[in-house]
Design an enzyme around this catalytic site. Sequence first.
Site, mmCIF file in Angstrom:
data_model
loop_
_atom_site.group_PDB
_atom_site.id
_atom_site.type_symbol
_atom_site.label_atom_id
_atom_site.label_comp_id
_atom_site.label_asym_id
_atom_site.label_seq_id
_atom_site.Cartn_x
_atom_site.Cartn_y
_atom_site.Cartn_z
ATOM 1 C CB SER A 44 -15.468 -3.211 6.223
ATOM 2 O OG SER A 44 -14.268 -3.677 5.665
ATOM 3 C CD GLU A 206 -7.291 -0.162 3.800
ATOM 4 O OE1 GLU A 206 -6.820 -0.572 2.737
ATOM 5 O OE2 GLU A 206 -7.886 -0.894 4.607
ATOM 6 C CG ASP A 243 -12.135 -5.906 -0.134
ATOM 7 O OD1 ASP A 243 -13.145 -6.641 -0.259
ATOM 8 O OD2 ASP A 243 -11.605 -5.664 0.974
ATOM 9 C CD GLU A 286 -10.160 -8.626 0.380
ATOM 10 O OE1 GLU A 286 -9.134 -8.323 -0.260
ATOM 11 O OE2 GLU A 286 -10.384 -8.224 1.537
ATOM 12 C CG ASP A 313 -11.397 -9.529 4.563
ATOM 13 O OD1 ASP A 313 -11.030 -9.983 5.665
ATOM 14 O OD2 ASP A 313 -11.517 -8.304 4.357
ATOM 15 C CE LYS A 338 -8.415 -7.589 6.550
ATOM 16 N NZ LYS A 338 -9.838 -7.213 6.358
ATOM 17 C CB SER A 368 -9.268 0.424 7.353
ATOM 18 O OG SER A 368 -10.154 0.012 8.367
ATOM 19 C CE LYS A 389 -7.188 -5.293 0.528
ATOM 20 N NZ LYS A 389 -8.465 -5.726 1.086
HETATM 21 P P1 PGA Z 1 -11.021 -3.245 7.465
HETATM 22 O O1 PGA Z 1 -11.123 -3.625 5.924
HETATM 23 O O2 PGA Z 1 -9.646 -3.343 7.932
HETATM 24 O O3 PGA Z 1 -11.605 -1.856 7.523
HETATM 25 O O4 PGA Z 1 -11.964 -4.191 8.175
HETATM 26 C C1 PGA Z 1 -10.070 -4.041 5.144
HETATM 27 C C2 PGA Z 1 -10.552 -5.076 4.158
HETATM 28 O O5 PGA Z 1 -11.773 -5.269 4.012
HETATM 29 O O6 PGA Z 1 -9.743 -5.768 3.549
HETATM 30 ZN ZN ZN Z 2 -11.687 -7.025 2.610
#
Ligand code: PGA
Ligand code: ZN
Length: 462
Positions: A44, A206, A243, A286, A313, A338, A368, A389
């Site tokens: 996402s 996850e 989230d 989130e 995020d 991230k 993820s 996280k």
């Molecule tokens: P993603 O989502 O790693 O699949 O993009 C993780 C999050 O939204 O925190």
């Molecule tokens: Zn997120």
Amino acid sequence: MPEPAIAAVRARRIWDSRGRPTVEAEVLLSDGVLGRGVAPAGASRGSREALDRRDGGTRLDGLDVQLALRSVNEDIAAHLRGCDPFDQSAVDARLIALDGTPNKSRLGGNAIVAVSLAVLDAAAASRRVPLWQYLLGDARLTIPLPEIQIFGGGAHAGRRTDIQDFMVVAPSAKSFAEALEITAEVYLSAGKLMADRGLVQGVADEGGWWPAFSSNHEALDTLMRAIEGAGFRPGQDVGISLDIAASEFGCGGRYSLRLEERELDRDCLAEYLVRLCDRYPILSVEDPFAEDDPEGFRCFTAAVGDRVQVIGDDYLVTNADLVEQAAAARTVNAVLLKVNQAGTISETFAACQAARRAGFGTIVSARSGETEDFAIAHLAVGWDAGQLKVGSFARSERMAKWNEVLRIEEALGAKARFAGWSVLRGGRSALDEASSGGSAARAPHAAAGAASTAKLGPAQHR
Ligand code: PGA
Ligand code: ZN
């Protein structure tokens, strides 16, 4: 002995937790030390993230990374040879300039982030210290508060629930180790509860239970019962963190809740979420709104931001400029970090510093799609982010990170100070109030992690 320089850079294809190809980079220094870095992958994603370079076509669903490997082996390797591995900012600046695009699409965010991480790993190894220590130097340190998923939904579970992550936090724990033990009990308790009612469909991307709930309230009620079933008091021992990942089901100020068969506008979604925060002991939310809806973020933060952590995020994509804009507009009070959204270590650290200047909370986060690599556990400790996280309490790509923090906490002994309540908005009183359903005067936020003094970035280790 001269200071070591980068002698060689190379990349190989490895496979991530969804069985998809990803990039692992290795950096060899002239002192014989080898560093490694691996690119994670999101499902996402925010639209302004660094873009991965993938091969396209039909093979492996178009996801192979041969072109990204070529970026490393042919392009990046030639340009980093001879560089100083202890000057992370200069290395990252070189990678950014070499790519030349605003979103790293030429060389690929996956190629660049793997190399950036590998340089950092090599530098720490060359200094013969753990990565967290290399980053931190002599600065103050906290062991991060873990945010751990119990149910997975959204893009990680076939959109089974609208909300993507139903998580718990245990800020009353005395240590990281105790927070994990509490979570393990809640995770087991939730699994049993759901199995009894035929509501488990496996585990999501996850590691959280893949649920068959018929409403978002059913998910939250089940989570409350799981916390109680494990012997804890929801709202006192264990809080809830969500989230929403709202970009996945909304745009242009309209949101479609599939599970509840309702379409909401911005104001209705804000009302819906504020009601959830009043009814359940929710400490953190989130991406409550879509990335194109800063006004939604602003309203929600104005309504609950004194007692609830509101995290950007997909909305802020680990970008220092966007964090500064969010600070000016007061749209969030915390930022997810991230590495592969930003694309380099230096840019991720810049976003962390921007968040800190704004008095925001900071949460280092996995994606993820992950691997057994646990570098982010070291980033969370070494940057004193305060929170971490990495998904749920199952699947080794998740457990590798939790277990590594356990090792770090043990190595620190009496020097380890668990972040606990200090990094959450409103401190302990927020949870007490949420559990009593009250919305009376809130305590001022006590985000000690966010307010802590200057932290060392990699470039300062010259
Ligand atoms: P993603 O989502 O790693 O699949 O993009 C993780 C999050 O939204 O925190
Ligand atoms: Zn997120």
